[in-house]
Scaffold this motif. Sequence first.
Motif, PDB file in Angstrom:
ATOM      1  N   GLY A 116      18.454  -5.272  64.561  1.00  0.00           N
ATOM      2  CA  GLY A 116      18.737  -6.650  64.944  1.00  0.00           C
ATOM      3  C   GLY A 116      20.007  -6.847  65.734  1.00  0.00           C
ATOM      4  O   GLY A 116      20.384  -7.979  66.034  1.00  0.00           O
ATOM      5  N   ASN A 117      20.688  -5.770  66.108  1.00  0.00           N
ATOM      6  CA  ASN A 117      21.946  -5.899  66.844  1.00  0.00           C
ATOM      7  C   ASN A 117      21.789  -5.363  68.262  1.00  0.00           C
ATOM      8  O   ASN A 117      21.025  -4.423  68.505  1.00  0.00           O
ATOM      9  CB  ASN A 117      23.075  -5.138  66.150  1.00  0.00           C
ATOM     10  CG  ASN A 117      23.490  -5.784  64.845  1.00  0.00           C
ATOM     11  OD1 ASN A 117      23.355  -6.986  64.672  1.00  0.00           O
ATOM     12  ND2 ASN A 117      23.987  -4.982  63.924  1.00  0.00           N
ATOM     13  N   ASP A 118      22.518  -5.973  69.199  1.00  0.00           N
ATOM     14  CA  ASP A 118      22.599  -5.416  70.538  1.00  0.00           C
ATOM     15  C   ASP A 118      23.398  -4.122  70.493  1.00  0.00           C
ATOM     16  O   ASP A 118      24.244  -3.927  69.623  1.00  0.00           O
ATOM     17  CB  ASP A 118      23.276  -6.401  71.500  1.00  0.00           C
ATOM     18  CG  ASP A 118      22.439  -7.657  71.711  1.00  0.00           C
ATOM     19  OD1 ASP A 118      21.208  -7.555  71.594  1.00  0.00           O
ATOM     20  OD2 ASP A 118      23.014  -8.723  71.975  1.00  0.00           O
ATOM     21  N   VAL A 119      23.133  -3.243  71.445  1.00  0.00           N
ATOM     22  CA  VAL A 119      23.872  -1.983  71.538  1.00  0.00           C
ATOM     23  C   VAL A 119      24.540  -1.950  72.909  1.00  0.00           C
ATOM     24  O   VAL A 119      23.995  -1.403  73.864  1.00  0.00           O
ATOM     25  CB  VAL A 119      22.940  -0.765  71.351  1.00  0.00           C
ATOM     26  CG1 VAL A 119      23.765   0.516  71.337  1.00  0.00           C
ATOM     27  CG2 VAL A 119      22.135  -0.899  70.074  1.00  0.00           C
ATOM     28  N   PRO A 120      25.704  -2.579  73.065  1.00  0.00           N
ATOM     29  CA  PRO A 120      26.326  -2.634  74.385  1.00  0.00           C
ATOM     30  C   PRO A 120      27.070  -1.353  74.736  1.00  0.00           C
ATOM     31  O   PRO A 120      27.666  -0.705  73.875  1.00  0.00           O
ATOM     32  CB  PRO A 120      27.311  -3.805  74.259  1.00  0.00           C
ATOM     33  CG  PRO A 120      27.696  -3.794  72.811  1.00  0.00           C
ATOM     34  CD  PRO A 120      26.468  -3.329  72.058  1.00  0.00           C
ATOM     35  N   VAL A 121      26.975  -0.996  75.998  1.00  0.00           N
ATOM     36  CA  VAL A 121      27.865   0.005  76.583  1.00  0.00           C
ATOM     37  C   VAL A 121      28.770  -0.795  77.503  1.00  0.00           C
ATOM     38  O   VAL A 121      28.327  -1.309  78.528  1.00  0.00           O
ATOM     39  CB  VAL A 121      27.089   1.086  77.356  1.00  0.00           C
ATOM     40  CG1 VAL A 121      28.063   2.065  78.004  1.00  0.00           C
ATOM     41  CG2 VAL A 121      26.134   1.824  76.427  1.00  0.00           C
ATOM     42  N   ARG A 122      30.016  -0.943  77.142  1.00  0.00           N
ATOM     43  CA  ARG A 122      30.880  -1.931  77.779  1.00  0.00           C
ATOM     44  C   ARG A 122      31.885  -1.283  78.732  1.00  0.00           C
ATOM     45  O   ARG A 122      32.586  -0.344  78.366  1.00  0.00           O
ATOM     46  CB  ARG A 122      31.629  -2.729  76.702  1.00  0.00           C
ATOM     47  CG  ARG A 122      32.370  -3.956  77.221  1.00  0.00           C
ATOM     48  CD  ARG A 122      33.069  -4.674  76.066  1.00  0.00           C
ATOM     49  NE  ARG A 122      32.135  -5.072  75.027  1.00  0.00           N
ATOM     50  CZ  ARG A 122      31.488  -6.236  75.020  1.00  0.00           C
ATOM     51  NH1 ARG A 122      31.668  -7.092  76.004  1.00  0.00           N
ATOM     52  NH2 ARG A 122      30.663  -6.526  74.027  1.00  0.00           N
ATOM     53  N   PHE A 123      31.947  -1.800  79.943  1.00  0.00           N
ATOM     54  CA  PHE A 123      32.966  -1.426  80.921  1.00  0.00           C
ATOM     55  C   PHE A 123      33.843  -2.660  81.114  1.00  0.00           C
ATOM     56  O   PHE A 123      33.335  -3.731  81.441  1.00  0.00           O
ATOM     57  CB  PHE A 123      32.334  -1.006  82.250  1.00  0.00           C
ATOM     58  CG  PHE A 123      31.415   0.178  82.138  1.00  0.00           C
ATOM     59  CD1 PHE A 123      31.888   1.467  82.315  1.00  0.00           C
ATOM     60  CD2 PHE A 123      30.070   0.007  81.844  1.00  0.00           C
ATOM     61  CE1 PHE A 123      31.045   2.562  82.201  1.00  0.00           C
ATOM     62  CE2 PHE A 123      29.217   1.093  81.730  1.00  0.00           C
ATOM     63  CZ  PHE A 123      29.706   2.378  81.908  1.00  0.00           C
ATOM     64  N   ARG A 124      35.137  -2.511  80.942  1.00  0.00           N
ATOM     65  CA  ARG A 124      36.009  -3.683  80.927  1.00  0.00           C
ATOM     66  C   ARG A 124      37.206  -3.489  81.845  1.00  0.00           C
ATOM     67  O   ARG A 124      37.728  -2.389  81.980  1.00  0.00           O
ATOM     68  CB  ARG A 124      36.488  -3.964  79.498  1.00  0.00           C
ATOM     69  CG  ARG A 124      37.511  -5.093  79.375  1.00  0.00           C
ATOM     70  CD  ARG A 124      37.871  -5.345  77.916  1.00  0.00           C
ATOM     71  NE  ARG A 124      36.750  -5.925  77.192  1.00  0.00           N
ATOM     72  CZ  ARG A 124      36.767  -6.122  75.861  1.00  0.00           C
ATOM     73  NH1 ARG A 124      37.825  -5.763  75.144  1.00  0.00           N
ATOM     74  NH2 ARG A 124      35.728  -6.662  75.271  1.00  0.00           N
ATOM     75  N   THR A 125      37.613  -4.582  82.487  1.00  0.00           N
ATOM     76  CA  THR A 125      38.863  -4.603  83.240  1.00  0.00           C
ATOM     77  C   THR A 125      39.652  -5.831  82.821  1.00  0.00           C
ATOM     78  O   THR A 125      39.065  -6.852  82.449  1.00  0.00           O
ATOM     79  CB  THR A 125      38.616  -4.646  84.760  1.00  0.00           C
ATOM     80  OG1 THR A 125      39.879  -4.720  85.444  1.00  0.00           O
ATOM     81  CG2 THR A 125      37.785  -5.851  85.165  1.00  0.00           C
ATOM     82  N   ASN A 126      40.976  -5.741  82.847  1.00  0.00           N
ATOM     83  CA  ASN A 126      41.808  -6.897  82.513  1.00  0.00           C
ATOM     84  C   ASN A 126      42.472  -7.493  83.753  1.00  0.00           C
ATOM     85  O   ASN A 126      43.425  -8.253  83.652  1.00  0.00           O
ATOM     86  CB  ASN A 126      42.868  -6.517  81.473  1.00  0.00           C
ATOM     87  CG  ASN A 126      43.830  -5.458  81.994  1.00  0.00           C
ATOM     88  OD1 ASN A 126      43.711  -4.981  83.114  1.00  0.00           O
ATOM     89  ND2 ASN A 126      44.796  -5.089  81.166  1.00  0.00           N
TER      90      ASN A 126
END
Length: 202
Positions: A116-126
């Motif tokens: 029931g959960n998403d499985v994100p592969v996250r790329f992030r910039t600030n």
Amino acid sequence: MAGSFIGTAVPDQKLTVSGNISQTGVFISSGTGNNYFAGGVGIGATQPAATLHVSSAATAATTPLFIVSSGTATGQELLRVQKDGNVGIGTATPATKLEVDQTAGDVALFYSNQAGNDVPVRFRTNQSDSSIGLVLDNSNTNKVSGMRMQPAGELTFNTGLTSGGTLSNASEKVRIDNAGNVGIGTTNPGAALVVAGSGSVV
């Protein structure tokens, strides 16, 4: 034969030392048992800041600090950490923070068994003016495609690049803006679907 002792009157091993040991030669442990260190271990570091602290006085950025290999010391190299912080898995010359070289099978697998959960592969910039991209680069055929999120949140798809190329506005083919509008051949779709270009449009 009783154990020998230095700095203690109650040896509990063949050699028990209470205090520091300074060594200038080579230490060799040829037994098959485990070696135990109660505190932090420093290799090239006189005051280890972790359980294992590896440091090098070498100036070359590509100096290996840590290598994992299979079998003997001359076995196949599996992983290396360089002085510049680059990590190589399957390669001895990592040119980025993480470089993985796989000759067969999947390079990576992200798996979750959380129902029931998403499985994100996250790329992030600030950085407010930076985009985040995913580049698909085939250096053998000299072809590159990719997708990226623009600073304002739009999602764009890019094709027609050559190997080593970057995802620029010039290579953009499709854009989905924050309202869900889709533009093909245009960067500013004002409706649900806008197609722009010369020739026939189907």
